[in-house]
Scaffold this motif. Structure first.
Motif, PDB file in Angstrom:
ATOM      1  N   PRO A 124       0.726  -1.243   0.125  1.00 17.04           N
ATOM      2  CA  PRO A 124      -0.056  -0.112   0.155  1.00 17.04           C
ATOM      3  C   PRO A 124       0.782   1.154  -0.011  1.00 17.04           C
ATOM      4  O   PRO A 124       0.403   2.387  -0.492  1.00 17.04           O
ATOM      5  N   LEU A 125       1.916   1.277   0.596  1.00 19.83           N
ATOM      6  CA  LEU A 125       2.914   2.602   0.803  1.00 19.83           C
ATOM      7  C   LEU A 125       4.331   1.868   0.867  1.00 19.83           C
ATOM      8  O   LEU A 125       4.747   1.204   1.458  1.00 19.83           O
ATOM      9  N   THR A 126       5.015   2.952   0.060  1.00 21.21           N
ATOM     10  CA  THR A 126       6.493   2.675   0.059  1.00 21.21           C
ATOM     11  C   THR A 126       7.307   3.855   0.145  1.00 21.21           C
ATOM     12  O   THR A 126       7.004   4.930  -0.474  1.00 21.21           O
ATOM     13  N   LEU A 127       8.259   3.939   0.743  1.00 17.09           N
ATOM     14  CA  LEU A 127       9.373   5.294   0.924  1.00 17.09           C
ATOM     15  C   LEU A 127      10.639   4.732   0.262  1.00 17.09           C
ATOM     16  O   LEU A 127      11.017   3.644   0.403  1.00 17.09           O
ATOM     17  N   VAL A 128      10.974   5.707  -0.649  1.00 20.25           N
ATOM     18  CA  VAL A 128      12.352   5.431  -1.375  1.00 20.25           C
ATOM     19  C   VAL A 128      13.131   6.686  -0.935  1.00 20.25           C
ATOM     20  O   VAL A 128      12.996   8.054  -1.528  1.00 20.25           O
ATOM     21  N   ALA A 129      14.418   6.523  -0.083  1.00 16.52           N
ATOM     22  CA  ALA A 129      15.199   7.751  -0.367  1.00 16.52           C
ATOM     23  C   ALA A 129      16.511   7.484  -1.020  1.00 16.52           C
ATOM     24  O   ALA A 129      17.053   6.316  -0.862  1.00 16.52           O
ATOM     25  N   VAL A 130      16.964   8.413  -1.490  1.00 18.37           N
ATOM     26  CA  VAL A 130      18.495   8.441  -2.136  1.00 18.37           C
ATOM     27  C   VAL A 130      19.481   8.628  -1.178  1.00 18.37           C
ATOM     28  O   VAL A 130      19.242   9.997  -0.539  1.00 18.37           O
ATOM     29  N   VAL A 131      20.556   8.019  -0.908  1.00 15.73           N
ATOM     30  CA  VAL A 131      21.609   8.240  -0.042  1.00 15.73           C
ATOM     31  C   VAL A 131      22.626   8.736  -0.938  1.00 15.73           C
ATOM     32  O   VAL A 131      23.548   9.849  -0.719  1.00 15.73           O
ATOM     33  N   ARG A 132      23.054   8.123  -2.135  1.00 18.14           N
ATOM     34  CA  ARG A 132      23.977   8.707  -2.986  1.00 18.14           C
ATOM     35  C   ARG A 132      23.476   8.354  -4.400  1.00 18.14           C
ATOM     36  O   ARG A 132      22.954   7.486  -4.628  1.00 18.14           O
ATOM     37  N   GLY A 133      23.832   9.035  -5.562  1.00 17.72           N
ATOM     38  CA  GLY A 133      23.623   8.730  -6.773  1.00 17.72           C
ATOM     39  C   GLY A 133      22.253   9.686  -7.099  1.00 17.72           C
ATOM     40  O   GLY A 133      21.824  10.283  -6.462  1.00 17.72           O
ATOM     41  N   GLY A 144       3.417   5.577 -13.471  1.00 13.59           N
ATOM     42  CA  GLY A 144       2.669   5.801 -14.491  1.00 13.59           C
ATOM     43  C   GLY A 144       2.190   7.012 -14.667  1.00 13.59           C
ATOM     44  O   GLY A 144       1.970   7.537 -15.783  1.00 13.59           O
ATOM     45  N   THR A 145       1.674   7.731 -13.604  1.00 12.57           N
ATOM     46  CA  THR A 145       0.994   8.849 -13.725  1.00 12.57           C
ATOM     47  C   THR A 145       1.950  10.011 -13.529  1.00 12.57           C
ATOM     48  O   THR A 145       1.810  11.282 -13.792  1.00 12.57           O
ATOM     49  N   ALA A 146       3.098   9.813 -13.213  1.00 14.05           N
ATOM     50  CA  ALA A 146       4.167  10.672 -12.752  1.00 14.05           C
ATOM     51  C   ALA A 146       5.513  10.195 -12.785  1.00 14.05           C
ATOM     52  O   ALA A 146       5.737   9.055 -12.245  1.00 14.05           O
ATOM     53  N   THR A 147       6.496  10.939 -13.300  1.00 15.50           N
ATOM     54  CA  THR A 147       7.770  10.310 -13.116  1.00 15.50           C
ATOM     55  C   THR A 147       8.669  11.791 -12.664  1.00 15.50           C
ATOM     56  O   THR A 147       8.336  12.569 -12.999  1.00 15.50           O
ATOM     57  N   THR A 148       9.650  11.183 -11.661  1.00 13.65           N
ATOM     58  CA  THR A 148      10.283  12.239 -10.969  1.00 13.65           C
ATOM     59  C   THR A 148      11.801  11.826 -10.830  1.00 13.65           C
ATOM     60  O   THR A 148      11.804  10.468 -10.326  1.00 13.65           O
ATOM     61  N   GLU A 149      12.745  12.686 -10.922  1.00 12.62           N
ATOM     62  CA  GLU A 149      14.210  12.201 -10.534  1.00 12.62           C
ATOM     63  C   GLU A 149      14.332  12.568  -9.035  1.00 12.62           C
ATOM     64  O   GLU A 149      13.872  13.710  -8.544  1.00 12.62           O
ATOM     65  N   ILE A 150      14.853  11.728  -8.447  1.00 13.26           N
ATOM     66  CA  ILE A 150      15.212  11.923  -6.879  1.00 13.26           C
ATOM     67  C   ILE A 150      16.630  11.756  -6.653  1.00 13.26           C
ATOM     68  O   ILE A 150      17.330  11.311  -7.283  1.00 13.26           O
ATOM     69  N   MET A 151      17.078  12.793  -6.009  1.00 14.02           N
ATOM     70  CA  MET A 151      18.517  12.889  -5.595  1.00 14.02           C
ATOM     71  C   MET A 151      18.898  12.536  -4.073  1.00 14.02           C
ATOM     72  O   MET A 151      17.883  12.673  -3.298  1.00 14.02           O
ATOM     73  N   PRO A 152      20.473  12.674  -3.855  1.00 10.63           N
ATOM     74  CA  PRO A 152      20.504  12.530  -2.366  1.00 10.63           C
ATOM     75  C   PRO A 152      20.046  13.480  -1.510  1.00 10.63           C
ATOM     76  O   PRO A 152      19.567  14.460  -1.663  1.00 10.63           O
ATOM     77  N   GLY A 153      19.197  13.044  -0.328  1.00  8.97           N
ATOM     78  CA  GLY A 153      18.374  13.752   0.662  1.00  8.97           C
ATOM     79  C   GLY A 153      16.924  13.788   0.245  1.00  8.97           C
ATOM     80  O   GLY A 153      16.284  14.064   1.134  1.00  8.97           O
ATOM     81  N   ASP A 154      16.558  13.407  -1.100  1.00  5.84           N
ATOM     82  CA  ASP A 154      15.109  13.322  -1.399  1.00  5.84           C
ATOM     83  C   ASP A 154      14.467  12.066  -0.770  1.00  5.84           C
ATOM     84  O   ASP A 154      15.260  10.939  -0.746  1.00  5.84           O
ATOM     85  N   VAL A 155      13.162  12.148  -0.716  1.00  8.89           N
ATOM     86  CA  VAL A 155      12.444  11.016  -0.102  1.00  8.89           C
ATOM     87  C   VAL A 155      11.218  11.017  -0.999  1.00  8.89           C
ATOM     88  O   VAL A 155      10.589  11.883  -1.011  1.00  8.89           O
ATOM     89  N   ALA A 156      10.906   9.883  -1.557  1.00  9.85           N
ATOM     90  CA  ALA A 156       9.700   9.709  -2.472  1.00  9.85           C
ATOM     91  C   ALA A 156       8.767   8.713  -1.861  1.00  9.85           C
ATOM     92  O   ALA A 156       8.962   7.660  -1.411  1.00  9.85           O
ATOM     93  N   VAL A 157       7.409   9.368  -1.493  1.00 12.74           N
ATOM     94  CA  VAL A 157       6.434   8.378  -0.779  1.00 12.74           C
ATOM     95  C   VAL A 157       5.622   7.758  -2.115  1.00 12.74           C
ATOM     96  O   VAL A 157       5.035   8.608  -2.860  1.00 12.74           O
ATOM     97  N   VAL A 158       5.646   6.479  -2.268  1.00 13.27           N
ATOM     98  CA  VAL A 158       4.891   6.218  -3.484  1.00 13.27           C
ATOM     99  C   VAL A 158       3.623   5.211  -2.869  1.00 13.27           C
ATOM    100  O   VAL A 158       3.751   4.282  -2.133  1.00 13.27           O
ATOM    101  N   ARG A 159       2.402   5.721  -3.441  1.00 12.75           N
ATOM    102  CA  ARG A 159       1.171   4.844  -2.867  1.00 12.75           C
ATOM    103  C   ARG A 159       0.806   3.694  -3.650  1.00 12.75           C
ATOM    104  O   ARG A 159       0.708   3.682  -4.794  1.00 12.75           O
TER     105      ARG A 159
END
Length: 316
Positions: free
Chosen positions: A35-44, A51-66
């Protein structure tokens, strides 16, 4: 029940927390139905495509995916997925992809294709809807990204530190840290001027509608009517009905039913209370009345919902 507290009350239970170490090109298709996932970038860097959106995430960013719809995380936009992660976190290669480096375990809570990979991701996954309130899942967008400077990213550093440890009670520590990261992310998102929270959330600031919402949220089991809610809001029935529908999007009694069933659904999946007790707490005269409303609005019976949640938990 305070609905905002409900939004900010995740309860991870043995959450899947993993550090991914990757060298390009890489791309992973996530089909775990979580139901829910968090993805954080540590490096790279990484690209998250829901599907409905595409986003680049970088160090320090956190993506919350429903969830539970599939999504892709890749080192560069457009890279074809090389592996797919299914339910129970089972990894399988995708047929037809050539030249991909094999992915697999790389140590304690670590996985990927290169222990010295230029990219490090930290992923935290809530397995079951029972761990997340339905109000939160309904409120969140498909993809929410927080950037450094707008939230307390030190929590990710703490989580990374704890992922490396194997002490007693470590799973509980990781669960609570993941909950804190999610709570902080949601609070930050709600404070954004460009956020689109549920209409009831913004309607709470209205003196008339806010008073009615407070009554419904605090005492869903009471036999509310438009007249009794209007009396609490110190206005006429017509004024309440008109303003409530305008700001919340549905009439007061429709919202009351939806709120009662949301409370019941959370109780069914997050407690062992009897159906009779749940019906009484949310304002239904009997379990049969609750079941009838549940089937009419949700399309399933309360017992089916509970048994499905128990089945998912049993697979973990």
């Amino acid at each position: 029940m305070d609905p905002v507290a409900g939004l900010l009350d995740p309860r991870a239970r043995g959450a899947f927390i993993l550090r991914s170490l990757l060298s390009g090109p890489w791309s992973i298709r996530i089909e775990d139905e979580a139901p829910l996932t968090l993805v954080a970038v540590v490096r790279g860097t990484a690209y998250v495509d829901v599907g409905t959106a595409t986003t680049e995430i970088m160090p320090g960013d956190v993506a919350v995916v429903r969830g539970p719809r599939p999504y892709t995380v890749a080192g560069s936009a457009g890279t074809a997925p090389q592996v797919a992660i299914g339910p129970d976190q089972v990894c399988r290669p995708i047929a037809g992809v050539v030249g991909a480096r094999p992915m697999g375990p790389l140590g304690l809570r670590s996985w990927g294709n290169d222990p010295d990979g230029a990219t490090m991701l930290l992923t935290g996954t809530y397995h079951s809807p029972a761990e997340i309130s339905r109000s939160l899942l309904a409120a969140l967008p498909d993809l929410l990204v927080l950037r450094p400077g707008e939230w307390d990213s030190w929590l990710i550093d703490h989580l990374i530190h704890e992922v490396d440890r194997d002490a007693s009670g470590q799973d509980v520590v990781l669960d609570r840290l993941l909950d804190l990261v999610l709570i902080t992310a949601v609070r930050t998102w709600l404070a954004r001027p460009d956020a689109h929270p549920p209409r009831w959330y913004t309607a709470q600031d209205d003196p008339i509608v806010g008073a009615a919402l407070t009554c419904i949220h605090a005492r869903p089991g009471q036999a509310w009517t438009v007249a009794s809610l209007a009396a609490q809001a110190r206005c006429s029935r017509a004024a309440l009905a008109r303003r409530f529908t305008e700001l919340v999007g549905v009439p007061p009694m429709t919202y009351l039913t939806e709120w009662r069933l949301s409370c019941a659904a959370d109780m069914l999946t997050r407690s062992d209370a009897t159906l009779e007790a749940i019906a009484r707490d949310v304002g239904y005269a009997s379990p049969f009345a609750l079941s009838a409303a549940f089937k009419r609005v949700r399309g399933v019976s309360p017992r089916t919902l509970r048994s499905g949640a128990a089945s998912r938990a049993g697979r973990l």
